[in-house]
Design a protein around this motif. Structure first.
Motif, short mmCIF file in Angstrom:
data_model
loop_
_atom_site.label_atom_id
_atom_site.label_comp_id
_atom_site.label_asym_id
_atom_site.label_seq_id
_atom_site.Cartn_x
_atom_site.Cartn_y
_atom_site.Cartn_z
N HIS A 12 0.68 -1.38 0.15
CA HIS A 12 -0.02 -0.02 0.23
C HIS A 12 1.00 1.36 -0.11
CE1 HIS A 12 -3.99 -1.79 0.67
NE2 HIS A 12 -3.09 -2.70 1.28
N LYS A 16 6.61 2.69 -2.95
CA LYS A 16 7.38 1.69 -3.24
C LYS A 16 6.77 0.68 -4.83
CE LYS A 16 7.69 -1.31 0.93
NZ LYS A 16 7.27 -2.30 1.50
N GLU A 19 8.29 2.33 -7.49
CA GLU A 19 9.94 1.52 -8.15
C GLU A 19 9.17 0.49 -8.69
OE1 GLU A 19 11.71 4.39 -4.73
OE2 GLU A 19 12.57 2.29 -4.63
N SER A 72 11.21 -4.61 4.00
CA SER A 72 11.48 -3.42 3.62
C SER A 72 11.63 -2.65 4.88
CB SER A 72 12.20 -2.42 2.29
OG SER A 72 10.38 -1.57 2.07
N PHE A 119 20.02 0.02 3.70
CA PHE A 119 18.58 -0.63 3.55
C PHE A 119 18.66 -2.03 3.25
CE2 PHE A 119 17.30 3.89 2.14
CZ PHE A 119 16.03 4.63 2.98
N TYR A 157 13.00 6.51 4.22
CA TYR A 157 14.33 7.65 4.77
C TYR A 157 14.77 8.64 3.65
CZ TYR A 157 13.08 4.86 9.18
OH TYR A 157 11.61 4.54 10.31
O1 LIG Z 1 13.58 2.34 -0.70
C1 LIG Z 1 13.04 3.67 0.41
N1 LIG Z 1 13.74 4.39 0.63
C2 LIG Z 1 13.14 4.86 2.18
N2 LIG Z 1 12.59 4.20 2.36
C3 LIG Z 1 12.46 3.25 2.80
C4 LIG Z 1 12.82 2.22 1.31
N3 LIG Z 1 12.86 1.52 1.63
C5 LIG Z 1 11.95 1.03 2.37
N4 LIG Z 1 12.06 2.24 3.69
C6 LIG Z 1 11.04 2.58 4.25
C7 LIG Z 1 9.88 3.09 4.45
C8 LIG Z 1 9.54 2.39 5.88
O2 LIG Z 1 9.34 2.97 6.71
C9 LIG Z 1 9.40 0.91 5.80
C10 LIG Z 1 9.11 0.13 5.20
O3 LIG Z 1 7.79 -0.69 5.25
P1 LIG Z 1 7.35 -1.53 5.05
O4 LIG Z 1 5.98 -2.64 6.04
O5 LIG Z 1 7.95 -2.66 4.43
O6 LIG Z 1 6.27 -0.55 4.09
P2 LIG Z 1 5.07 0.14 4.05
O7 LIG Z 1 4.40 -0.12 5.49
O8 LIG Z 1 5.16 1.41 3.85
O9 LIG Z 1 3.60 -0.80 3.27
P3 LIG Z 1 4.01 -2.14 2.81
O10 LIG Z 1 4.16 -3.36 4.38
O11 LIG Z 1 2.12 -2.08 1.93
O12 LIG Z 1 4.51 -2.70 1.92
O13 LIG Z 1 11.05 1.29 5.64
#
Ligand SMILES: O=c1nc[nH]c2c1ncn2[C@H]1C[C@H](O)[C@@H](COP(=O)(O)OP(=O)(O)OP(=O)(O)O)O1
Ligand SMILES: [Mg+2]
Length: 197
Positions: A12, A16, A19, A72, A119, A157
């Motif tokens: 969501h 992401k 990308e 991630s 990361f 981040y």
């Molecule tokens: O390329 C990146 N550039 C910047 N920040 C990033 C990146 N990749 C992950 N992040 C950070 C964003 C979030 O604070 C966490 C992911 O958390 P994560 O639970 O995997 O994703 P999410 O909750 O935003 O969406 P969803 O779970 O629906 O895929 O790490």
């Protein structure tokens, strides 16, 4: 119309999704899980891989399609790997700005050389909800944490993540270059090898 196989992305997060879509668009007809359900499964796993698998299974269940999930986050060495799998919830559910502010505050007395971080991305692909053999690929991107935000590209981040090879923050990279260098790009390259696409 396309003859490409359908694939649902179990995320969501708009940053992401953009990308991942870019990386996969030529090979699959990509759908977002939001087309099928607005319910986000609780990320109860203790590892990126576990969370990626549970998100992928949920998306496959609600869509009836093969599903790819990305779990991630950012692991900061001096914080023993925090915020890690809790990156999205670091400052509660208050969003990227609050997460970044909290991280800067935690590191305010830490000198440059000790601000190294990674990361991390785990991708999980399931062919259906109960797939007994998910395909898992991981990627790691080395960097360090800046003292203040720089740049406006990307998400999360990115404004705090210094990419030494490029002498800029991840949010100052073009989307194209980030998509070649990032943890997500590395995990995706492995996934494409596995799928021979
Ligand atoms: O390329 C990146 N550039 C910047 N920040 C990033 C990146 N990749 C992950 N992040 C950070 C964003 C979030 O604070 C966490 C992911 O958390 P994560 O639970 O995997 O994703 P999410 O909750 O935003 O969406 P969803 O779970 O629906 O895929 O790490
Ligand atoms: Mg999440």
């Amino acid at each position: 119309m396309t003859n490409h196989q359908k694939l649902v992305l179990a995320s969501h997060n708009q940053g992401k999704l953009k990308e991942l879509q870019k990386m996969l668009g030529d090979h699959f007809e990509v759908h977002s899980v939001a087309e099928f359900s607005s319910i986000e499964p609780e990320e109860t796993g203790l590892s990126f891989v576990e969370n990626a698998i549970l998100k992928a299974r949920h998306a496959a269940k609600v869509s009836g399609l093969p599903a790819l999930a990305d779990d991630s986050g950012l692991a900061v060495d001096i914080l023993q790997g925090a915020p890690g799998i809790y990156s999205a919830r670091y400052a509660g559910n208050a969003g990227d700005q609050a997460n970044n502010a909290k991280l800067l505050n935690e590191l305010k007395d830490i000198p440059e050389q000790q601000r190294t971080a990674q990361f991390i991305c785990a991708l999980a692909l399931v062919r259906h909800e109960n797939d007994p053999m998910p395909i898992i690929c991981e990627g790691i991107w080395q960097g360090s944490i800046l003292f203040e935000a720089r740049g406006t590209n990307g998400f999360g981040y990115d404004p705090l993540f210094w990419v030494a090879e490029q002498q800029c923050s991840s949010a100052e990279l073009s989307p194209e270059l980030k998509n070649q260098l990032s943890h997500r790009a590395k995990a995706m390259a492995l996934l494409k090898q596995r799928l021979t696409i």
